[in-house]
Design an enzyme around this catalytic site. Sequence first.
Site, short mmCIF file in Angstrom:
data_model
loop_
_atom_site.label_atom_id
_atom_site.label_comp_id
_atom_site.label_asym_id
_atom_site.label_seq_id
_atom_site.Cartn_x
_atom_site.Cartn_y
_atom_site.Cartn_z
N SER A 111 -6.22 1.15 -7.30
CA SER A 111 -5.40 0.34 -6.32
C SER A 111 -6.41 -0.77 -5.71
O SER A 111 -6.00 -1.83 -5.39
CB SER A 111 -4.65 0.93 -5.47
OG SER A 111 -5.16 1.78 -4.46
N ASP B 62 -1.52 1.37 6.62
CA ASP B 62 -2.43 1.14 5.49
C ASP B 62 -3.65 0.75 5.82
O ASP B 62 -3.88 -0.47 6.15
CB ASP B 62 -1.89 0.36 4.58
CG ASP B 62 -2.76 0.34 2.96
OD1 ASP B 62 -3.69 0.83 3.33
OD2 ASP B 62 -2.32 -0.19 2.15
N HIS C 57 -6.36 -0.26 1.82
CA HIS C 57 -6.29 -1.44 1.21
C HIS C 57 -6.44 -2.54 2.17
O HIS C 57 -6.74 -2.65 3.17
CB HIS C 57 -4.85 -1.64 0.49
CG HIS C 57 -4.77 -0.53 -0.63
ND1 HIS C 57 -3.75 0.55 -0.18
CD2 HIS C 57 -5.05 -0.29 -1.76
CE1 HIS C 57 -3.77 1.36 -1.31
NE2 HIS C 57 -4.73 0.80 -2.18
#
Length: 370
Positions: free
Chosen positions: A123, A346, A349
């Site tokens: 990702s 998160d 990311h």
Amino acid sequence: MAACLGFLGYHYLLAVSLSLVIVLVHGDIHSFNTGHEVVKENEVSSCDFFQGSWVLDDSFNPLYDSSSCPFIGGGFDCQKNGRPDKDYLKYRWQPNGCDLPRFNGNDFLEKYKGKKILFVGDSLSNNMWRSLICMLHATVPNSNYTFGAKGLLSTFSLSDFGVSVNWLKNGFLIDMAYEKIGKVLKLDSISTGNQWLGVDVLIFNSYHWWTHSGRWQTWDYFQFGNKTVKEMDHMEAYKIAMTTWANWVDKNIDPSKTLVFFQGVAAVHLDAKEWNDPNHKDCTEQTEPVKGSTYPGPGVPGEAILKSVLSNMTKPAYLLDITLLTQLRKDGHPSVYAGRGPKFTDCSHWCLAGVPDTWNQLLYAALLQK
């Protein structure tokens, strides 16, 4: 480490690499304009683009507006998800001793007309891929494009330029087999490499999935040669797997036709003690980078392993060494603005627009021609 400029052509490859930190350009080396000042040949050739600091620059504008890019995806669109601050969009990466060339989308599209670019990885590759296609869309917002996904392959193309920029989800690069005993990571096997062939630029990435354990772990066993084991040191497994990948590249890639890059190890910010912040647990509520050119926290184990593997390749893959610049950007993550409610944080990311745009500027610098 020092970075140096080499010559890079589609039909030939000549690269000079010092400690695997390299900046490649098409054509002759002279001076070029970065958007801030003209950088002289001797300044750039002696400059390491990967060592530097983040500078708050009110004149610096993001390369695209997240509200006008239809490709960001919910988890990366921090502004749409309610992030109140915007200073994180105004930080510019400043290498020690030179400037990083600003991305020129028109130049990029002209040079890569009719070419295929493929990101392969997890990702974080998705993060970088979506950043690049937003940058290209902002360059030619009225141009026809196709965008979609089928299975593990996500695609973007601009028909007016014949350029395709795709992402193939593959977090380990080596094989994972579904067998009676469970999911087996085959550390010395790559059976899907044919999907990586026939493109002009390959940008690989693999690291974060190797650090997972417990409920986040996506495999049951490791296999290497005749051995199948339930557990082993994850970094040792990573080293074996990356060596398998490197051997595949050495055997199957023609560097005169395909340029190979490795997207380096991006930092996570799960522990605010690393940057001496007693008032926070992790990246939540961080609104500015770590000051200076040194991260006060621990290093990333995978960084040294990756550099060691790359240094032993006969057909080198050139490292986009993003570890330091991401370590310093504790403010660049979605944190609670990932679109999954305030209880989900998160810190792995990155917001778009944001830090991955700099990764693509580094890629552009590597592909730059006079």
